[in-house]
Design a protein around this motif. Structure first.
Motif, short mmCIF file in Angstrom:
data_model
loop_
_atom_site.label_atom_id
_atom_site.label_comp_id
_atom_site.label_asym_id
_atom_site.label_seq_id
_atom_site.Cartn_x
_atom_site.Cartn_y
_atom_site.Cartn_z
N SER A 114 -26.93 6.55 -29.22
CA SER A 114 -26.75 7.89 -28.51
C SER A 114 -28.03 8.61 -28.04
CB SER A 114 -25.93 8.70 -29.52
OG SER A 114 -25.56 10.17 -28.85
N ARG B 295 -31.91 8.56 -22.18
CA ARG B 295 -31.07 9.49 -21.37
C ARG B 295 -31.47 9.96 -20.06
NH1 ARG B 295 -26.30 11.95 -21.69
NH2 ARG B 295 -26.28 14.24 -21.27
N ASP C 105 -31.34 19.81 -28.94
CA ASP C 105 -30.56 19.58 -30.17
C ASP C 105 -30.52 18.16 -30.50
OD1 ASP C 105 -28.80 19.49 -32.44
OD2 ASP C 105 -27.26 20.71 -31.11
N ASP D 159 -27.30 16.44 -30.92
CA ASP D 159 -26.21 16.38 -29.98
C ASP D 159 -26.96 16.21 -28.58
OD1 ASP D 159 -23.92 16.48 -28.22
OD2 ASP D 159 -23.54 18.72 -28.62
N GLY E 69 -25.94 14.68 -25.86
CA GLY E 69 -25.05 14.73 -24.66
C GLY E 69 -25.25 16.28 -24.22
N ASN E 70 -25.80 17.28 -25.10
CA ASN E 70 -25.61 18.56 -24.75
C ASN E 70 -26.99 19.34 -24.63
OD1 ASN E 70 -24.87 21.14 -24.22
ND2 ASN E 70 -24.13 21.84 -26.18
N GLN E 71 -27.74 19.35 -23.51
CA GLN E 71 -29.15 19.54 -23.57
C GLN E 71 -29.28 20.43 -22.51
OE1 GLN E 71 -31.59 18.48 -25.92
NE2 GLN E 71 -29.52 17.56 -26.52
N SER E 72 -28.34 21.35 -22.29
CA SER E 72 -28.40 22.61 -21.48
C SER E 72 -29.10 23.75 -22.16
CB SER E 72 -27.00 22.95 -20.81
OG SER E 72 -26.13 23.12 -21.78
#
Length: 92
Positions: free
Chosen positions: A48, A52, A84, A87, A89-92
């Motif tokens: 994961s 990316r 983070d 996580d 997948g959540n890099q906003s």
């Protein structure tokens, strides 16, 4: 590998060790410095958050347009950590 136990209809998997993991790392940006991991979520798509993000060569219309450290070895000197790490997948 699967074996049928004699006299039983139950199937039992045989576990055969093939190696030992000594270190986990992921590369948030392709060809940039890796970050060490204590643990990793692995799916069919790999670790994961690994690779990316990537830089692409805009004028390269080949099947592999990504810029790599083969072309610019200094890329490996730069580190781009996740906001983070737990996580990716959540890099906003």
């Amino acid at each position: 590998m699967t074996a049928i136990l004699s006299g039983q209809t139950e199937l039992r998997q045989l576990i055969i060790p093939v190696g030992v993991v000594e270190q986990l790392s992921r590369y948030p940006v392709k060809s940039m410095h890796a970050e060490p991991l204590a643990e990793a979520k692995v799916t069919l798509h790999g670790v994961s958050g690994d690779r990316r993000f990537a830089f692409i060569q805009v004028n390269d219309h080949s099947r592999f347009p990504w810029l790599t450290s083969r072309e610019i070895p200094r890329m490996m000197l730069h580190h781009a950590p996740f906001v983070d790490p737990s996580d990716p997948g959540n890099q906003s």
